[in-house]
Design a protein around this motif. Structure first.
Motif, mmCIF file in Angstrom:
data_model
loop_
_atom_site.group_PDB
_atom_site.id
_atom_site.type_symbol
_atom_site.label_atom_id
_atom_site.label_comp_id
_atom_site.label_asym_id
_atom_site.label_seq_id
_atom_site.Cartn_x
_atom_site.Cartn_y
_atom_site.Cartn_z
ATOM 1 N N LYS A 7 0.830 -1.208 0.000
ATOM 2 C CA LYS A 7 0.000 0.000 0.000
ATOM 3 C C LYS A 7 0.867 1.260 0.000
ATOM 4 C CE LYS A 7 -3.990 -1.947 2.376
ATOM 5 N NZ LYS A 7 -4.775 -1.936 3.611
ATOM 6 N N ILE A 8 1.950 1.226 0.762
ATOM 7 C CA ILE A 8 2.839 2.387 0.852
ATOM 8 C C ILE A 8 3.445 2.717 -0.513
ATOM 9 C CG2 ILE A 8 5.087 3.112 1.756
ATOM 10 C CD1 ILE A 8 4.269 1.823 4.380
ATOM 11 N N LYS A 9 3.713 1.710 -1.298
ATOM 12 C CA LYS A 9 4.336 1.926 -2.610
ATOM 13 C C LYS A 9 3.435 2.680 -3.575
ATOM 14 C CE LYS A 9 7.670 -1.724 -2.148
ATOM 15 N NZ LYS A 9 8.220 -2.969 -2.594
ATOM 16 N N LYS A 10 2.174 2.917 -3.183
ATOM 17 C CA LYS A 10 1.276 3.740 -3.996
ATOM 18 C C LYS A 10 1.662 5.217 -3.905
ATOM 19 C CE LYS A 10 -2.669 0.660 -3.571
ATOM 20 N NZ LYS A 10 -4.046 0.502 -3.058
ATOM 21 N N THR A 11 2.470 5.547 -2.917
ATOM 22 C CA THR A 11 2.934 6.927 -2.768
ATOM 23 C C THR A 11 4.321 7.048 -3.383
ATOM 24 O OG1 THR A 11 3.788 6.478 -0.549
ATOM 25 C CG2 THR A 11 1.548 7.313 -0.703
ATOM 26 N N ASP A 12 4.665 8.250 -3.815
ATOM 27 C CA ASP A 12 5.905 8.452 -4.559
ATOM 28 C C ASP A 12 7.119 8.768 -3.682
ATOM 29 O OD1 ASP A 12 4.732 8.014 -7.058
ATOM 30 O OD2 ASP A 12 4.070 10.088 -7.176
ATOM 31 N N HIS A 13 7.032 9.793 -2.895
ATOM 32 C CA HIS A 13 8.187 10.316 -2.156
ATOM 33 C C HIS A 13 8.091 9.873 -0.706
ATOM 34 C CE1 HIS A 13 7.855 12.535 -5.740
ATOM 35 N NE2 HIS A 13 8.488 13.610 -5.385
ATOM 36 N N TYR A 14 8.717 8.742 -0.401
ATOM 37 C CA TYR A 14 8.600 8.257 0.961
ATOM 38 C C TYR A 14 9.837 7.488 1.408
ATOM 39 C CZ TYR A 14 7.950 3.493 -0.694
ATOM 40 O OH TYR A 14 8.148 2.274 -1.268
ATOM 41 N N GLU A 15 9.982 7.413 2.708
ATOM 42 C CA GLU A 15 10.905 6.525 3.403
ATOM 43 C C GLU A 15 10.035 5.792 4.418
ATOM 44 O OE1 GLU A 15 14.404 5.955 3.580
ATOM 45 O OE2 GLU A 15 14.630 7.053 1.712
ATOM 46 N N TYR A 16 10.537 4.706 4.969
ATOM 47 C CA TYR A 16 9.745 3.909 5.889
ATOM 48 C C TYR A 16 10.609 3.477 7.070
ATOM 49 C CZ TYR A 16 6.409 0.352 7.416
ATOM 50 O OH TYR A 16 5.518 -0.386 8.132
ATOM 51 N N LEU A 17 10.154 3.800 8.275
ATOM 52 C CA LEU A 17 10.844 3.399 9.497
ATOM 53 C C LEU A 17 9.933 2.483 10.308
ATOM 54 C CD1 LEU A 17 12.287 6.857 10.608
ATOM 55 C CD2 LEU A 17 13.587 4.921 9.711
ATOM 56 N N VAL A 18 10.473 1.373 10.767
ATOM 57 C CA VAL A 18 9.718 0.451 11.606
ATOM 58 C C VAL A 18 9.998 0.802 13.066
ATOM 59 C CG1 VAL A 18 9.373 -1.963 12.236
ATOM 60 C CG2 VAL A 18 9.859 -1.359 9.853
ATOM 61 N N LYS A 19 8.938 1.037 13.827
ATOM 62 C CA LYS A 19 9.067 1.334 15.254
ATOM 63 C C LYS A 19 9.499 0.083 15.998
ATOM 64 C CE LYS A 19 5.226 4.616 15.280
ATOM 65 N NZ LYS A 19 3.867 4.824 15.777
ATOM 66 N N PRO A 20 10.330 0.207 16.998
ATOM 67 C CA PRO A 20 11.056 1.411 17.402
ATOM 68 C C PRO A 20 12.297 1.603 16.523
ATOM 69 C CG PRO A 20 11.617 -0.382 18.878
ATOM 70 C CD PRO A 20 10.612 -0.929 17.884
ATOM 71 N N PHE A 21 12.688 2.845 16.336
ATOM 72 C CA PHE A 21 13.887 3.165 15.568
ATOM 73 C C PHE A 21 14.718 4.170 16.342
ATOM 74 C CE2 PHE A 21 10.242 5.550 13.992
ATOM 75 C CZ PHE A 21 10.645 6.862 14.205
ATOM 76 N N ASP A 22 16.018 4.181 16.072
ATOM 77 C CA ASP A 22 16.904 5.090 16.801
ATOM 78 C C ASP A 22 17.099 6.390 16.020
ATOM 79 O OD1 ASP A 22 18.908 4.647 14.845
ATOM 80 O OD2 ASP A 22 19.838 3.060 16.027
ATOM 81 N N ASP A 23 17.757 7.339 16.656
ATOM 82 C CA ASP A 23 17.957 8.656 16.051
ATOM 83 C C ASP A 23 18.800 8.585 14.779
ATOM 84 O OD1 ASP A 23 16.470 9.670 18.110
ATOM 85 O OD2 ASP A 23 18.131 10.704 19.103
ATOM 86 N N ASN A 24 19.758 7.668 14.731
ATOM 87 C CA ASN A 24 20.585 7.535 13.521
ATOM 88 C C ASN A 24 19.744 7.123 12.321
ATOM 89 O OD1 ASN A 24 22.985 8.256 14.792
ATOM 90 N ND2 ASN A 24 23.441 6.153 15.374
ATOM 91 N N LYS A 25 18.844 6.161 12.513
ATOM 92 C CA LYS A 25 17.958 5.742 11.417
ATOM 93 C C LYS A 25 17.013 6.861 11.020
ATOM 94 C CE LYS A 25 18.081 0.801 12.181
ATOM 95 N NZ LYS A 25 17.347 -0.406 12.523
ATOM 96 N N LEU A 26 16.537 7.604 12.000
ATOM 97 C CA LEU A 26 15.648 8.730 11.730
ATOM 98 C C LEU A 26 16.368 9.788 10.897
ATOM 99 C CD1 LEU A 26 13.020 10.308 12.110
ATOM 100 C CD2 LEU A 26 13.875 11.034 14.359
#
Length: 121
Positions: A92-111
């Motif tokens: 479903k997310i791939k229907k959008t064009d300009h995106y990144e995806y983070l899986v919770k929980p994530f650290d500040d470096n990944k953010l």
């Protein structure tokens, strides 16, 4: 470079944590909203460079539906953050064009890396 970020997150404690983390990374949080409808109003009324959006939101619109509407009218890049990483959600997310995806929980470096990737900085 200061980046104006809108947080779209229905869990208040998570939104406040994200705000603190983004501020500590040197970014400006322009606002926090809990629904897709509120996000649409915010992008109309504020200078937003990036949106950090949960998939599951309060209101009628989920994060993906909201992102599609925002991309259509405003072309603001979006970083999804969600605990869901199943193939149905990712499709479903791939229907959008300009995106990144983070899986919770994530650290500040990944953010920060996701911010750099999506804004190409």
């Amino acid at each position: 470079m200061t980046i104006n970020i809108l947080i779209v997150e229905d869990e208040g404690i998570v939104a406040l944590d994200l705000e603190q983390r983004l501020n500590s990374l040197g970014h400006n949080v322009s606002g926090i909203v809990a629904s897709g409808e509120e996000a649409l109003k915010a992008v109309k009324n504020s200078k937003i460079d990036l949106i950090l959006m949960d998939i599951h939101l309060k209101g009628q619109l989920n994060g993906i539906e909201t992102a599609i509407l925002i991309e259509k009218d405003f072309n603001i890049p979006i970083i999804y953050n969600s605990a869901n990483s199943d193939s149905k959600t990712l499709k479903k997310i791939k229907k959008t064009d300009h995106y990144e995806y983070l899986v919770k929980p994530f650290d500040d470096n990944k953010l920060q890396k996701a911010i750099n990737n999506i804004l190409k900085i």
